[in-house]
Design a protein around this motif. Structure first.
Motif, PDB file in Angstrom:
ATOM      1  N   VAL A  57       5.417  14.248  -0.298  1.00 53.25           N
ATOM      2  CA  VAL A  57       4.076  14.783  -0.537  1.00 53.25           C
ATOM      3  C   VAL A  57       3.079  14.113   0.417  1.00 53.25           C
ATOM      4  O   VAL A  57       2.202  14.773   0.990  1.00 53.25           O
ATOM      5  N   PHE A  58       3.217  12.815   0.617  1.00 50.87           N
ATOM      6  CA  PHE A  58       2.341  12.093   1.529  1.00 50.87           C
ATOM      7  C   PHE A  58       2.484  12.641   2.947  1.00 50.87           C
ATOM      8  O   PHE A  58       1.487  12.898   3.629  1.00 50.87           O
TER       9      PHE A  58
ATOM     10  N   PHE B 184       3.577  15.589   3.911  1.00 46.86           N
ATOM     11  CA  PHE B 184       3.057  16.955   3.950  1.00 46.86           C
ATOM     12  C   PHE B 184       1.533  16.947   4.021  1.00 46.86           C
ATOM     13  O   PHE B 184       0.921  17.656   4.821  1.00 46.86           O
ATOM     14  N   THR B 185       0.901  16.127   3.183  1.00 45.63           N
ATOM     15  CA  THR B 185      -0.558  16.040   3.160  1.00 45.63           C
ATOM     16  C   THR B 185      -1.091  15.497   4.484  1.00 45.63           C
ATOM     17  O   THR B 185      -2.062  16.026   5.042  1.00 45.63           O
ATOM     18  N   PHE B 186      -0.463  14.461   4.993  1.00 47.01           N
ATOM     19  CA  PHE B 186      -0.873  13.892   6.277  1.00 47.01           C
ATOM     20  C   PHE B 186      -0.737  14.928   7.393  1.00 47.01           C
ATOM     21  O   PHE B 186      -1.630  15.078   8.233  1.00 47.01           O
TER      22      PHE B 186
ATOM     23  N   LEU C  81      -0.825  18.181   7.070  1.00 44.08           N
ATOM     24  CA  LEU C  81      -1.833  19.204   6.846  1.00 44.08           C
ATOM     25  C   LEU C  81      -3.198  18.757   7.378  1.00 44.08           C
ATOM     26  O   LEU C  81      -3.891  19.512   8.071  1.00 44.08           O
ATOM     27  N   PHE C  82      -3.579  17.523   7.070  1.00 40.86           N
ATOM     28  CA  PHE C  82      -4.832  16.996   7.587  1.00 40.86           C
ATOM     29  C   PHE C  82      -4.819  16.921   9.114  1.00 40.86           C
ATOM     30  O   PHE C  82      -5.814  17.218   9.770  1.00 40.86           O
TER      31      PHE C  82
END
Length: 70
Positions: free
Chosen positions: A3-4, A6-8, A10-11
Motif C-alpha cells: 500500500v505504501f 502504491f501510494t508513493f 501515485l503521488f
C-alpha cells in the motif's frame, strides 16, 4: 508495504504530471493574491524607463502572450 509503494507511486505520478503541465504552459510562478498587478502597478521601481534586463523580460512576456494557444 504494498500500500505504501502504491501510494508513493501515485503521488509521484501526480507530481510528475503537474511538472509536465507547468513546463508545457511556460508560465512564470505567481502568487494567489496577484501582487502588484492587482493594484494596477506595472513595476515596483519609480524609474521612468525600465532597465535592460526588465525590458528583455517584458518583450519575452509579450511574445509569449501574443503566441499562446488559448
Amino acid at each position: 508495504m504494498a500500500v505504501f509503494l502504491f501510494t508513493f507511486g501515485l503521488f509521484l505520478v501526480v507530481v510528475l504530471a503537474m511538472a509536465i503541465g507547468f513546463v508545457v504552459q511556460r508560465k512564470t510562478l505567481a502568487g494567489s493574491c496577484g501582487g502588484l498587478g492587482e493594484l494596477n502597478i506595472a513595476k515596483a521601481c519609480d524609474c521612468d524607463k525600465p532597465c535592460e534586463k526588465r525590458q528583455k523580460r517584458l518583450e519575452k512576456e509579450k511574445f509569449w502572450q501574443d503566441n499562446k494557444i488559448i
